[in-house]
Design a protein around this motif. Structure first.
Motif, PDB file in Angstrom:
ATOM      1  N   UNK A   1       0.838  -1.210   0.000  1.00 49.12           N
ATOM      2  CA  UNK A   1       0.000   0.000   0.000  1.00 49.12           C
ATOM      3  C   UNK A   1       0.869   1.255   0.000  1.00 49.12           C
ATOM      4  N   UNK A   2       1.911   1.241   0.831  1.00 47.21           N
ATOM      5  CA  UNK A   2       2.831   2.383   0.857  1.00 47.21           C
ATOM      6  C   UNK A   2       3.532   2.549  -0.489  1.00 47.21           C
ATOM      7  N   UNK A   3       3.901   1.424  -1.079  1.00 44.11           N
ATOM      8  CA  UNK A   3       4.559   1.429  -2.385  1.00 44.11           C
ATOM      9  C   UNK A   3       3.656   2.062  -3.452  1.00 44.11           C
ATOM     10  N   UNK A   4       2.401   1.648  -3.475  1.00 44.85           N
ATOM     11  CA  UNK A   4       1.457   2.179  -4.466  1.00 44.85           C
ATOM     12  C   UNK A   4       1.187   3.660  -4.216  1.00 44.85           C
ATOM     13  N   UNK A   5       1.140   4.051  -2.951  1.00 44.60           N
ATOM     14  CA  UNK A   5       0.940   5.472  -2.630  1.00 44.60           C
ATOM     15  C   UNK A   5       2.094   6.326  -3.161  1.00 44.60           C
ATOM     16  N   UNK A   6       3.306   5.796  -3.064  1.00 38.94           N
ATOM     17  CA  UNK A   6       4.467   6.529  -3.588  1.00 38.94           C
ATOM     18  C   UNK A   6       4.396   6.638  -5.114  1.00 38.94           C
ATOM     19  N   UNK A   7       3.945   5.566  -5.759  1.00 36.93           N
ATOM     20  CA  UNK A   7       3.760   5.628  -7.212  1.00 36.93           C
ATOM     21  C   UNK A   7       2.692   6.657  -7.572  1.00 36.93           C
ATOM     22  N   UNK A   8       1.661   6.715  -6.748  1.00 44.53           N
ATOM     23  CA  UNK A   8       0.586   7.682  -6.980  1.00 44.53           C
ATOM     24  C   UNK A   8       1.109   9.109  -6.820  1.00 44.53           C
ATOM     25  N   UNK A   9       1.954   9.323  -5.809  1.00 47.10           N
ATOM     26  CA  UNK A   9       2.580  10.641  -5.615  1.00 47.10           C
ATOM     27  C   UNK A   9       3.375  11.040  -6.854  1.00 47.10           C
TER      28      UNK A   9
ATOM     29  N   UNK B   1       2.983   9.952  -9.920  1.00 45.71           N
ATOM     30  CA  UNK B   1       2.098  10.172 -11.061  1.00 45.71           C
ATOM     31  C   UNK B   1       1.414  11.532 -10.998  1.00 45.71           C
ATOM     32  N   UNK B   2       1.086  11.982  -9.800  1.00 39.70           N
ATOM     33  CA  UNK B   2       0.356  13.242  -9.645  1.00 39.70           C
ATOM     34  C   UNK B   2       1.265  14.467  -9.679  1.00 39.70           C
ATOM     35  N   UNK B   3       2.513  14.292  -9.319  1.00 40.71           N
ATOM     36  CA  UNK B   3       3.415  15.440  -9.241  1.00 40.71           C
ATOM     37  C   UNK B   3       3.840  15.902 -10.637  1.00 40.71           C
ATOM     38  N   UNK B   4       3.971  17.206 -10.791  1.00 39.62           N
ATOM     39  CA  UNK B   4       4.436  17.772 -12.061  1.00 39.62           C
ATOM     40  C   UNK B   4       5.880  18.261 -11.963  1.00 39.62           C
ATOM     41  N   UNK B   5       6.489  18.095 -10.794  1.00 36.34           N
ATOM     42  CA  UNK B   5       7.862  18.557 -10.572  1.00 36.34           C
ATOM     43  C   UNK B   5       8.810  17.367 -10.691  1.00 36.34           C
ATOM     44  N   UNK B   6       9.780  17.495 -11.555  1.00 33.57           N
ATOM     45  CA  UNK B   6      10.675  16.380 -11.866  1.00 33.57           C
ATOM     46  C   UNK B   6      11.366  15.831 -10.618  1.00 33.57           C
ATOM     47  N   UNK B   7      11.896  16.721  -9.789  1.00 32.08           N
ATOM     48  CA  UNK B   7      12.624  16.268  -8.602  1.00 32.08           C
ATOM     49  C   UNK B   7      11.709  15.513  -7.644  1.00 32.08           C
ATOM     50  N   UNK B   8      10.473  15.977  -7.510  1.00 31.35           N
ATOM     51  CA  UNK B   8       9.513  15.288  -6.633  1.00 31.35           C
ATOM     52  C   UNK B   8       9.164  13.909  -7.190  1.00 31.35           C
TER      53      UNK B   8
ATOM     54  N   UNK C   1      11.080  12.018  -9.016  1.00 31.53           N
ATOM     55  CA  UNK C   1      12.229  11.133  -8.819  1.00 31.53           C
ATOM     56  C   UNK C   1      12.353  10.701  -7.359  1.00 31.53           C
ATOM     57  N   UNK C   2      12.072  11.620  -6.432  1.00 32.76           N
ATOM     58  CA  UNK C   2      12.147  11.266  -5.013  1.00 32.76           C
ATOM     59  C   UNK C   2      11.081  10.233  -4.660  1.00 32.76           C
ATOM     60  N   UNK C   3       9.874  10.426  -5.186  1.00 27.04           N
ATOM     61  CA  UNK C   3       8.795   9.464  -4.915  1.00 27.04           C
ATOM     62  C   UNK C   3       9.144   8.086  -5.471  1.00 27.04           C
ATOM     63  N   UNK C   4       9.724   8.055  -6.673  1.00 31.47           N
ATOM     64  CA  UNK C   4      10.114   6.778  -7.269  1.00 31.47           C
ATOM     65  C   UNK C   4      11.247   6.117  -6.489  1.00 31.47           C
ATOM     66  N   UNK C   5      12.173   6.924  -6.009  1.00 32.46           N
ATOM     67  CA  UNK C   5      13.278   6.378  -5.214  1.00 32.46           C
ATOM     68  C   UNK C   5      12.742   5.729  -3.943  1.00 32.46           C
ATOM     69  N   UNK C   6      11.810   6.400  -3.291  1.00 32.68           N
ATOM     70  CA  UNK C   6      11.219   5.852  -2.059  1.00 32.68           C
ATOM     71  C   UNK C   6      10.379   4.616  -2.369  1.00 32.68           C
ATOM     72  N   UNK C   7       9.686   4.635  -3.504  1.00 38.01           N
ATOM     73  CA  UNK C   7       8.895   3.465  -3.904  1.00 38.01           C
ATOM     74  C   UNK C   7       9.810   2.270  -4.156  1.00 38.01           C
ATOM     75  N   UNK C   8      10.935   2.521  -4.815  1.00 43.36           N
ATOM     76  CA  UNK C   8      11.891   1.447  -5.078  1.00 43.36           C
ATOM     77  C   UNK C   8      12.453   0.855  -3.801  1.00 43.36           C
ATOM     78  N   UNK C   9      12.724   1.705  -2.831  1.00 38.94           N
ATOM     79  CA  UNK C   9      13.241   1.228  -1.544  1.00 38.94           C
ATOM     80  C   UNK C   9      12.216   0.343  -0.842  1.00 38.94           C
ATOM     81  N   UNK C  10      10.955   0.744  -0.911  1.00 40.19           N
ATOM     82  CA  UNK C  10       9.891  -0.060  -0.294  1.00 40.19           C
ATOM     83  C   UNK C  10       9.766  -1.424  -0.970  1.00 40.19           C
TER      84      UNK C  10
END
Length: 422
Positions: free
Chosen positions: A33-41, A43-50, A52-61
């Motif tokens: 669930x946390x992983x999918x939430x990070x993917x959702x973050x 997908x919704x963000x329009x800022x490149x750095x955000x 990438x950070x969300x994907x990095x955290x999703x990958x760690x999870x």
């Protein structure tokens, strides 16, 4: 035809599967669930750095979940998750896409066949369609080549099909001014560049085995040369096409044939029609624009892409190209193998070495070409200056052990750059 779900719909479907699955261990359910939430973050963000950070955290999870635990998931749960990651990857590029690729590689450890099957399905939608490739198709093809290790592996099998589709597309593009000068043409050239660069083992037999010369690759080469020679007026596309042709030459396994092809390409200086020979491929070249961009594209491409063995290739009196100078790197020192019995000072003064410097591709072909460009009034001096740096870097790499004063007389080709900096 089954309608394609949006990323948002796929995200919701995966989350619903996780929530409604009773047999799933609590810790696994929570992490997913946390992983999918990070993917959702992301997908919704329009800022490149955000993103990438969300994907990095999703990958760690995802990596926190043991493979054995993921292997307990049924296909009906795992497949939607794989499809979600692939769908997101097809919408993103560069760093974000590579992070998603790492997640897919992790899931491939769980069920390799399922991941490969899903990505192969995506590739089939690109090369299996009856219509001409769209710019979106070309962008996805590039993504699976450049940013997807699994996609690149699958493209090896589908390489001929992709080249066939691109070969069919180029005539359509070049017929219409709006298309040949726009982003579609640039993207088509970019796909060719990535195929030649990343799949050289698959491309080489289609070029260098004279009995198996590919009509598709020959058609692509013809289109690339038409673009370089002025049928397209977009300078960036023409420069990229020059790099692409040079990368095609660089797929050669043995330097001699590659050197002959590179020398053949230097006929770009001719104002009359000429024939380019690259392995088993032959195309007719008709100059359309004498604006210098054609020569710049070729010289820049050869200097950027070609291996040292091609750059030091020499043409003899019969027109046969071979390597007169064999260079090897031993303990970071370049040794002139052909003159290994002599000391370096004698090598530089040897008449055969002088002849080599005058006739090898780098100094006998490319240096004069770049020199002439330096003295012309062009509207792309940045690229010309970049072109002057490249051959000097190559000379340094190839002849860095030559004494400065001794080698200087052999590099005294009439060049603004040489006069100024050597």
């Amino acid at each position: 035809m089954v309608p394609v779900q949006s990323v948002e719909d796929q995200m919701k479907a995966v989350l619903d599967c996780v929530v409604t699955e009773d047999k799933m261990p609590t810790d696994l359910s929570t992490t997913l669930k946390l992983f999918i939430n990070k993917l959702d973050e992301c997908s919704r963000s329009s800022i490149k750095r955000c993103k990438e950070r969300s994907l990095e955290e999703a990958g760690q999870l995802l990596r926190k979940i043991p493979v054995k635990q993921l292997q307990c998931l049924e296909e009906r749960l795992l497949l939607p998750l794989i499809r979600l990651l692939v769908a997101m990857q097809m919408q993103m590029f560069n760093i974000a896409s590579r992070k998603l690729d790492q997640m897919l590689q992790h899931l491939a450890e769980v069920n390799r066949l399922l991941v490969f099957r899903e990505i192969q399905r995506c590739l089939c939608t690109i090369v299996g369609k009856d219509q001409a490739l769209s710019i979106g198709d070309l962008q996805r093809a590039c993504m699976f080549l450049e940013d997807s290790s699994i996609g690149r592996e699958l493209w090896r099998e589908a390489c001929p099909s992709l080249l066939d589709k691109v070969a069919e597309l180029f005539p359509v593009i070049l017929e219409q001014e709006g298309l040949r000068n726009g982003p579609l043409c640039y993207q088509a050239v970019k796909v060719c560049l990535q195929v030649f660069q990343l799949l050289p083992g698959e491309v080489a037999p289609l070029v260098w085995e004279k009995e198996q010369g590919s009509l598709a690759v020959q058609s692509i080469l013809q289109s690339l040369m038409d673009i370089i020679l002025g049928q397209c007026s977009n300078r960036d596309t023409r420069l990229l096409a020059g790099t692409t042709v040079a990368m095609l030459i660089n797929t050669v396994l043995e330097g001699g044939e590659g050197g002959a092809a590179a020398w053949s390409l230097l006929q770009v200086t001719h104002s009359e029609p000429w024939r380019l020979c690259v392995g088993g491929l032959q195309v007719q070249c008709s100059p359309r624009s004498q604006d210098g961009v054609d020569r710049l594209a070729v010289s820049r491409g050869l200097l950027t892409c070609c291996r040292r063995g091609i750059l030091v290739s020499q043409v003899d009196n019969t027109g046969v190209c071979h390597r007169m100078l064999m260079l090897t790197d031993i303990s970071s020192s370049f040794v002139l193998m052909e003159f290994s019995s002599a000391n370096l000072e004698n090598v530089v003064s040897d008449s055969r070495f002088s002849l080599l410097l005058q006739t090898c591709l780098l100094l006998g072909g490319l240096f004069p070409l770049v020199s002439a460009l330096c003295e012309e009034k062009l509207d792309c001096h940045y690229y010309v200056f970049e072109g002057t740096v490249k051959p000097n870097q190559c000379v340094y790499m190839c002849f860095c052990k030559c004494k400065r004063n001794e080698s200087k007389k052999y590099l005294s080709i009439k060049s603004t750059f040489i006069k100024t900096y050597v």
